[in-house]
Enzyme design. Structure first.
Site, PDB file in Angstrom:
ATOM      1  N   SER A   6      -8.988   5.684 -10.392  1.00 22.83           N
ATOM      2  CA  SER A   6      -9.259   7.185  -9.973  1.00 22.83           C
ATOM      3  C   SER A   6     -10.755   7.379 -10.576  1.00 22.83           C
ATOM      4  CB  SER A   6      -8.193   7.953 -10.250  1.00 22.83           C
ATOM      5  OG  SER A   6      -7.791   7.464 -11.606  1.00 22.83           O
ATOM      6  N   ARG A  51      -2.372  13.275 -18.027  1.00 23.47           N
ATOM      7  CA  ARG A  51      -3.336  12.868 -17.430  1.00 23.47           C
ATOM      8  C   ARG A  51      -4.620  12.571 -18.377  1.00 23.47           C
ATOM      9  NH1 ARG A  51      -2.850  10.753 -12.605  1.00 23.47           N
ATOM     10  NH2 ARG A  51      -5.112  11.197 -12.121  1.00 23.47           N
ATOM     11  N   ASN A  73      -6.295   2.311   0.839  1.00 24.62           N
ATOM     12  CA  ASN A  73      -6.274   0.886   0.950  1.00 24.62           C
ATOM     13  C   ASN A  73      -5.180   0.454   2.087  1.00 24.62           C
ATOM     14  OD1 ASN A  73      -7.654   0.587  -1.388  1.00 24.62           O
ATOM     15  ND2 ASN A  73      -5.997   0.100  -2.806  1.00 24.62           N
ATOM     16  N   LYS A 101      11.539  14.914  14.732  1.00 24.72           N
ATOM     17  CA  LYS A 101      11.017  15.177  13.689  1.00 24.72           C
ATOM     18  C   LYS A 101       9.550  15.615  13.868  1.00 24.72           C
ATOM     19  CE  LYS A 101      13.988  13.625  10.450  1.00 24.72           C
ATOM     20  NZ  LYS A 101      15.101  13.441  11.244  1.00 24.72           N
TER      21      LYS A 101
HETATM   22  N1  DCP Z   1      -3.261   0.455  -5.808  1.00 23.08           N
HETATM   23  C1  DCP Z   1      -2.527   0.285  -4.625  1.00 23.08           C
HETATM   24  N2  DCP Z   1      -1.307   0.185  -4.348  1.00 23.08           N
HETATM   25  C2  DCP Z   1      -0.639   0.508  -5.411  1.00 23.08           C
HETATM   26  C3  DCP Z   1      -0.811   0.420  -6.720  1.00 23.08           C
HETATM   27  C4  DCP Z   1      -2.205   0.332  -6.806  1.00 23.08           C
HETATM   28  O1  DCP Z   1      -3.322   0.245  -3.568  1.00 23.08           O
HETATM   29  N3  DCP Z   1       0.923   0.280  -5.019  1.00 23.08           N
HETATM   30  C5  DCP Z   1      -4.453   0.241  -6.078  1.00 23.08           C
HETATM   31  C6  DCP Z   1      -5.324   1.428  -5.584  1.00 23.08           C
HETATM   32  C7  DCP Z   1      -5.356   2.247  -6.958  1.00 23.08           C
HETATM   33  C8  DCP Z   1      -5.502   1.034  -8.042  1.00 23.08           C
HETATM   34  O2  DCP Z   1      -4.879   0.092  -7.617  1.00 23.08           O
HETATM   35  O3  DCP Z   1      -6.466   3.226  -6.919  1.00 23.08           O
HETATM   36  C9  DCP Z   1      -5.220   1.440  -9.338  1.00 23.08           C
HETATM   37  O4  DCP Z   1      -4.125   1.649  -9.419  1.00 23.08           O
HETATM   38  P1  DCP Z   1      -3.525   2.996 -10.225  1.00 23.08           P
HETATM   39  O5  DCP Z   1      -2.011   3.144 -10.175  1.00 23.08           O
HETATM   40  O6  DCP Z   1      -4.100   2.926 -11.808  1.00 23.08           O
HETATM   41  O7  DCP Z   1      -3.921   4.060  -9.447  1.00 23.08           O
HETATM   42  P2  DCP Z   1      -5.258   5.253  -9.662  1.00 23.08           P
HETATM   43  O8  DCP Z   1      -6.276   4.589 -10.703  1.00 23.08           O
HETATM   44  O9  DCP Z   1      -5.756   5.211  -8.570  1.00 23.08           O
HETATM   45  O10 DCP Z   1      -4.495   6.632 -10.162  1.00 23.08           O
HETATM   46  P3  DCP Z   1      -4.419   7.176 -11.516  1.00 23.08           P
HETATM   47  O11 DCP Z   1      -5.325   8.059 -12.008  1.00 23.08           O
HETATM   48  O12 DCP Z   1      -3.169   7.795 -11.396  1.00 23.08           O
HETATM   49  O13 DCP Z   1      -4.354   5.847 -12.504  1.00 23.08           O
HETATM   50 MG    MG Z   2      -5.372   3.922 -12.431  1.00 26.43          MG
END
Ligand code: DCP
Ligand code: MG
Ligand code: MN
Length: 338
Positions: free
Chosen positions: A179, A148, A276, A72
């Protein structure tokens, strides 16, 4: 830009890693644990490989990369993609599953079950399956939650929460993570971290959350409660809110964090999730463990890699110190996008 090395786009195998990651994510979604793991391990190897891998033979020489994934990798280098991945994206069952997984309160096993039972649309689900209250709200406001949130609206919604919080207890600190903290122009939801000076347990914060939720519900700002604390120690609240004058329901999350764990919580809830994962992976390469509560060393593991103890806390209160302890140059939130 510095960073952890294995996650920068300067990695010669960055594109290969990106495609393998997508493929791995697909297998994770369809609960193919074996392939998910194989892809993870191959990605881990490639991230540590500083020369560009172009052929299956080269790939197979590397640790933890088997014959199939090696082929792959060659395909990706040659075609900038994977046929298997394109099939997966076109697979209607997968598209239906994707759709179901976007419903609040629907996890992978439930979504997959419905897709396999032949349900195709939200209408099918509403008519034929037993839905939890959360899932019902998730479906009723599917389009809202799928829209969004512009950054200005996140700020406006956040200001309402912050001023309500200040009126209840001016010593509480409310931070928007996710985010938004990464500087995103739009967010999927609003992620609030709530802490207070000199706290070491969320127990000291529970009554504030209760008061805050009651106040914001009474004023009409909060319009639904989704995941709400059950046990004594549960410190999260998920729900929906609205900006006065705007009909769109927005997802909002509150998380209580003792000040002593604020650095680890901020790091986790700032994301993004791939960043993360890379930080956790890095901790793992040292035999350490990183989660939303702290960075731990001397984690004892048994023969099957299972954890035997929690390890010794290295750092939890200060985000910058966690980077330092891991030997990773500080990355401001805006740069934590992989
Ligand atoms: N998080 C993670 N793994 C996951 C879910 C969440 O590490 N499976 C962590 C990282 C994310 C944070 O928690 O940044 C917040 O989760 P969100 O689902 O709210 O994601 P974001 O805030 O980053 O993006 P969005 O703009 O879609 O809410
Ligand atoms: Mg979020
Ligand atoms: Mn969230």
């Amino acid at each position: 830009t510095g960073g952890t090395g294995e996650i920068t786009s300067s990695n010669p195998n960055a594109r290969t890693i990106e495609v393998l990651q997508e493929m791995g994510d697909f297998y994770e979604k369809v609960k193919d644990q074996w392939r998910t793991r194989a892809y993870r391990m191959a990605i881990g190897t490639l991230k540590k490989t500083m020369n560009k891998i172009r052929t299956a033979d080269e790939a197979e020489e590397l640790p933890k990369i088997g014959k199939r994934i090696a082929k792959k990798i060659e395909e990706i280098v040659l075609t900038d993609g994977l046929r298997r991945l394109e099939y997966a994206k076109q697979d209607p069952t997968d598209r239906i599953l994707q759709n179901f997984l976007k419903i609040y309160g629907v996890g992978p096993s439930q979504g997959l079950k419905w897709a396999q039972q032949g349900y195709k649309t939200l209408e099918d689900l509403k008519a034929h399956v037993h839905l939890s209250e959360n899932q019902r709200i998730g479906i009723a406001h599917y389009n809202d939650f799928d829209t969004r949130i512009p950054r200005e609206e996140v700020i406006a919604l956040g200001d309402i929460v912050k001023s309500a919080g200040a009126s209840i207890d001016p010593n509480m600190e409310l931070t928007i993570g996710g985010s938004y903290r990464r500087g995103a122009a739009t967010s999927g939801d609003i992620d609030f971290l709530i802490t207070k000076a000199n706290t070491t347990t969320t127990i000291d914060l529970l009554s504030f959350l209760e008061d805050l939720v009651r106040h914001l519900t009474d004023t009409g700002f909060l319009v639904a409660a989704l995941a709400v604390p059950r046990g004594e120690s549960s410190s999260k609240w998920h729900g929906a809110c609205v900006l006065p004058g705007n009909p769109i329901w927005r997802r909002i999350d509150f998380l209580l964090v003792p000040e002593s764990e604020m650095g680890a919580a901020l790091l986790y809830f700032t994301g993004d999730d791939i960043f993360n994962r890379s930080m956790r992976f890095l901790a793992g390469t040292k035999g350490w463990r990183l989660n939303q509560r702290g960075l731990y060393k001397d984690v004892m593991r048994g023969a099957g890699r299972e954890k035997l103890n929690e390890g010794i806390l290295v750092e939890a209160a200060d985000e910058k110190k966690i980077f330092r302890a891991l030997g990773v140059p500080w990355r401001p939130p805006e740069q934590r996008i992989c």
